[in-house]
Scaffold this motif. Structure first.
Motif, PDB file in Angstrom:
ATOM      1  N   SER A  65       0.849  -1.094   0.099  1.00 33.98           N
ATOM      2  CA  SER A  65      -0.040  -0.051   0.152  1.00 33.98           C
ATOM      3  C   SER A  65       0.822   1.218  -0.012  1.00 33.98           C
ATOM      4  CB  SER A  65      -0.852   0.062   1.275  1.00 33.98           C
ATOM      5  OG  SER A  65      -0.220   0.047   2.423  1.00 33.98           O
ATOM      6  N   GLU A  66       1.921   1.166   0.649  1.00 33.82           N
ATOM      7  CA  GLU A  66       2.879   2.463   0.646  1.00 33.82           C
ATOM      8  C   GLU A  66       3.431   2.736  -0.783  1.00 33.82           C
ATOM      9  OE1 GLU A  66       2.916   0.037   2.944  1.00 33.82           O
ATOM     10  OE2 GLU A  66       2.752   0.684   4.885  1.00 33.82           O
ATOM     11  N   THR A  67       3.825   1.525  -1.329  1.00 38.22           N
ATOM     12  CA  THR A  67       4.297   1.764  -2.630  1.00 38.22           C
ATOM     13  C   THR A  67       3.327   2.277  -3.602  1.00 38.22           C
ATOM     14  OG1 THR A  67       5.940   0.050  -2.263  1.00 38.22           O
ATOM     15  CG2 THR A  67       5.503   0.581  -4.538  1.00 38.22           C
ATOM     16  N   THR A  68       2.149   1.695  -3.642  1.00 34.45           N
ATOM     17  CA  THR A  68       1.161   2.105  -4.236  1.00 34.45           C
ATOM     18  C   THR A  68       0.505   3.609  -4.093  1.00 34.45           C
ATOM     19  OG1 THR A  68       0.293   0.035  -4.371  1.00 34.45           O
ATOM     20  CG2 THR A  68      -1.259   1.523  -5.416  1.00 34.45           C
ATOM     21  N   ASP A  69       0.596   3.939  -2.809  1.00 36.19           N
ATOM     22  CA  ASP A  69       0.323   5.353  -2.414  1.00 36.19           C
ATOM     23  C   ASP A  69       1.377   6.315  -2.995  1.00 36.19           C
ATOM     24  OD1 ASP A  69      -2.014   5.293  -1.161  1.00 36.19           O
ATOM     25  OD2 ASP A  69      -1.276   5.275   0.886  1.00 36.19           O
ATOM     26  N   GLY A  70       2.538   5.857  -2.818  1.00 30.86           N
ATOM     27  CA  GLY A  70       3.812   6.781  -3.440  1.00 30.86           C
ATOM     28  C   GLY A  70       3.571   6.802  -5.033  1.00 30.86           C
ATOM     29  N   MET A  71       3.175   5.787  -5.715  1.00 27.47           N
ATOM     30  CA  MET A  71       3.004   5.913  -6.949  1.00 27.47           C
ATOM     31  C   MET A  71       1.897   6.829  -7.415  1.00 27.47           C
ATOM     32  SD  MET A  71       1.863   3.003  -9.693  1.00 27.47           S
ATOM     33  CE  MET A  71       0.073   2.874  -8.898  1.00 27.47           C
ATOM     34  N   LEU A  72       0.764   6.535  -6.751  1.00 30.18           N
ATOM     35  CA  LEU A  72      -0.573   7.790  -7.183  1.00 30.18           C
ATOM     36  C   LEU A  72      -0.301   9.002  -6.737  1.00 30.18           C
ATOM     37  CD1 LEU A  72      -3.087   5.038  -5.857  1.00 30.18           C
ATOM     38  CD2 LEU A  72      -2.862   5.709  -8.041  1.00 30.18           C
ATOM     39  N   VAL A  73       0.666   9.347  -5.701  1.00 33.86           N
ATOM     40  CA  VAL A  73       0.948  10.779  -5.461  1.00 33.86           C
ATOM     41  C   VAL A  73       1.803  11.175  -6.511  1.00 33.86           C
ATOM     42  CG1 VAL A  73       2.250  12.060  -3.968  1.00 33.86           C
ATOM     43  CG2 VAL A  73       0.684  10.599  -2.891  1.00 33.86           C
ATOM     44  N   ALA A  74       2.623  10.396  -7.033  1.00 32.03           N
ATOM     45  CA  ALA A  74       3.730  10.858  -8.081  1.00 32.03           C
ATOM     46  C   ALA A  74       2.703  11.154  -9.570  1.00 32.03           C
ATOM     47  CB  ALA A  74       4.555   9.636  -8.476  1.00 32.03           C
ATOM     48  N   VAL A  75       1.817  10.257  -9.631  1.00 31.66           N
ATOM     49  CA  VAL A  75       0.932  10.601 -10.761  1.00 31.66           C
ATOM     50  C   VAL A  75       0.188  11.557 -10.627  1.00 31.66           C
ATOM     51  CG1 VAL A  75      -0.900   9.312 -12.225  1.00 31.66           C
ATOM     52  CG2 VAL A  75       0.734   8.048 -11.628  1.00 31.66           C
ATOM     53  N   GLY A  76      -0.457  11.892  -9.461  1.00 26.75           N
ATOM     54  CA  GLY A  76      -1.220  13.094  -9.011  1.00 26.75           C
ATOM     55  C   GLY A  76      -0.265  14.425  -9.305  1.00 26.75           C
ATOM     56  N   GLY A  77       0.794  14.307  -8.806  1.00 26.93           N
ATOM     57  CA  GLY A  77       1.697  15.646  -9.049  1.00 26.93           C
ATOM     58  C   GLY A  77       1.894  15.737 -10.468  1.00 26.93           C
ATOM     59  N   LEU A  78       2.223  14.854 -11.061  1.00 25.61           N
ATOM     60  CA  LEU A  78       2.576  14.894 -12.439  1.00 25.61           C
ATOM     61  C   LEU A  78       1.158  15.663 -13.285  1.00 25.61           C
ATOM     62  CD1 LEU A  78       4.359  14.563 -14.958  1.00 25.61           C
ATOM     63  CD2 LEU A  78       3.287  12.303 -15.068  1.00 25.61           C
ATOM     64  N   LEU A  79      -0.061  15.252 -12.955  1.00 24.09           N
ATOM     65  CA  LEU A  79      -1.181  15.743 -13.665  1.00 24.09           C
ATOM     66  C   LEU A  79      -1.150  17.063 -12.887  1.00 24.09           C
ATOM     67  CD1 LEU A  79      -3.685  12.561 -13.258  1.00 24.09           C
ATOM     68  CD2 LEU A  79      -2.544  13.778 -15.320  1.00 24.09           C
ATOM     69  N   LEU A  80      -0.856  17.570 -11.858  1.00 25.42           N
ATOM     70  CA  LEU A  80      -0.946  18.927 -11.452  1.00 25.42           C
ATOM     71  C   LEU A  80      -0.100  19.731 -12.256  1.00 25.42           C
ATOM     72  CD1 LEU A  80      -1.606  18.092  -7.548  1.00 25.42           C
ATOM     73  CD2 LEU A  80      -3.244  19.310  -9.057  1.00 25.42           C
ATOM     74  N   PHE A  81       0.980  19.217 -12.628  1.00 20.46           N
ATOM     75  CA  PHE A  81       2.358  19.983 -13.391  1.00 20.46           C
ATOM     76  C   PHE A  81       1.771  20.247 -14.598  1.00 20.46           C
ATOM     77  CE2 PHE A  81       6.129  20.395 -15.461  1.00 20.46           C
ATOM     78  CZ  PHE A  81       6.662  21.306 -14.725  1.00 20.46           C
ATOM     79  N   VAL A  82       0.998  19.381 -15.176  1.00 17.81           N
ATOM     80  CA  VAL A  82       0.325  19.555 -16.522  1.00 17.81           C
ATOM     81  C   VAL A  82      -0.556  20.632 -16.679  1.00 17.81           C
ATOM     82  CG1 VAL A  82      -0.916  18.518 -18.864  1.00 17.81           C
ATOM     83  CG2 VAL A  82       0.950  17.227 -17.333  1.00 17.81           C
ATOM     84  N   PRO A  83      -0.615  21.687 -17.521  1.00 15.51           N
ATOM     85  CA  PRO A  83      -1.773  22.646 -17.232  1.00 15.51           C
ATOM     86  C   PRO A  83      -3.064  22.134 -17.884  1.00 15.51           C
ATOM     87  CG  PRO A  83      -0.343  23.226 -19.226  1.00 15.51           C
ATOM     88  CD  PRO A  83       0.456  21.898 -18.555  1.00 15.51           C
ATOM     89  N   GLY A  84      -3.989  22.644 -17.156  1.00 13.09           N
ATOM     90  CA  GLY A  84      -5.167  22.353 -17.518  1.00 13.09           C
ATOM     91  C   GLY A  84      -6.064  22.046 -16.332  1.00 13.09           C
ATOM     92  N   LEU A  85      -7.350  22.306 -16.486  1.00 16.65           N
ATOM     93  CA  LEU A  85      -8.305  22.265 -15.566  1.00 16.65           C
ATOM     94  C   LEU A  85      -8.825  20.692 -15.082  1.00 16.65           C
ATOM     95  CD1 LEU A  85     -10.378  24.021 -13.500  1.00 16.65           C
ATOM     96  CD2 LEU A  85     -11.846  23.686 -15.209  1.00 16.65           C
ATOM     97  N   VAL A  86      -8.736  19.976 -16.022  1.00 13.77           N
ATOM     98  CA  VAL A  86      -9.499  18.573 -16.046  1.00 13.77           C
ATOM     99  C   VAL A  86      -8.202  17.734 -15.414  1.00 13.77           C
ATOM    100  CG1 VAL A  86     -10.041  16.409 -16.941  1.00 13.77           C
ATOM    101  CG2 VAL A  86     -11.073  18.607 -17.806  1.00 13.77           C
TER     102      VAL A  86
END
Length: 163
Positions: A65-86
């Protein structure tokens, strides 16, 4: 290439819809605030995930679960870095712990359905590890314990790793 075009169309439609609903300046402020808040949350949750992973390693636990959480946070951070509302909304959902837990459960269940060996490994990692030997019982052989007549069969072994 079609995904890039689809992404652009979806983002433009979302920004135009929000802009027509609340105005141009508030839309820009929403985009800016979402990115700043999201990146701050991603940093905080990323540190928490790294600390949880380190704690699992110190306790010699399998850190699924810790590894999966880290991966999901990284993907979320990447999505936040990409410009756009969605992408900001999707990134925020992946960074927030309650929605991340939902996504993690679905992701783990889906992966374990495709690869049943992973489910077995996760289940085995949660219990005690016992060093023992499997012995086939011959038909008609005595199945009671030689040490406890009339009692259940006793399996002798050594606990290798107690959790």
């Amino acid at each position: 290439m079609p995904f890039v075009l689809l992404y652009l169309v979806v983002e433009i439609v979302a920004v135009v819809a929000l802009g027509s609903w609340i105005g141009a300046l508030p839309t820009l402020l929403v985009l800016l605030a979402g990115s700043v808040l999201g990146l701050w949350l991603a940093r905080r949750e990323g540190l928490r995930a790294a600390q949880a992973l380190a704690e699992a390693a110190r306790n010699r636990r399998v850190a699924t679960s810790e590894t999966t959480d880290g991966m999901l946070v990284a993907v979320g951070g990447l999505l936040l870095f990409v410009p756009g509302l969605v992408t900001d909304v999707l990134g925020l959902l992946l960074v927030l712990p309650p929605t991340r837990a939902l996504v993690r459960r679905r992701l783990v269940a889906s992966t374990e359905r495709r690869h049943p060996g992973l489910r077995t490994a996760r289940i085995r990692s949660e219990g005690q590890v016992i060093d023992a030997e499997v012995v086939d019982v011959q038909p008609g052989a005595r199945t009671e314990s030689p040490h406890r007549p009339g009692g259940p069969m006793v399996i002798e072994g050594t606990v290798v790793d107690e959790r």
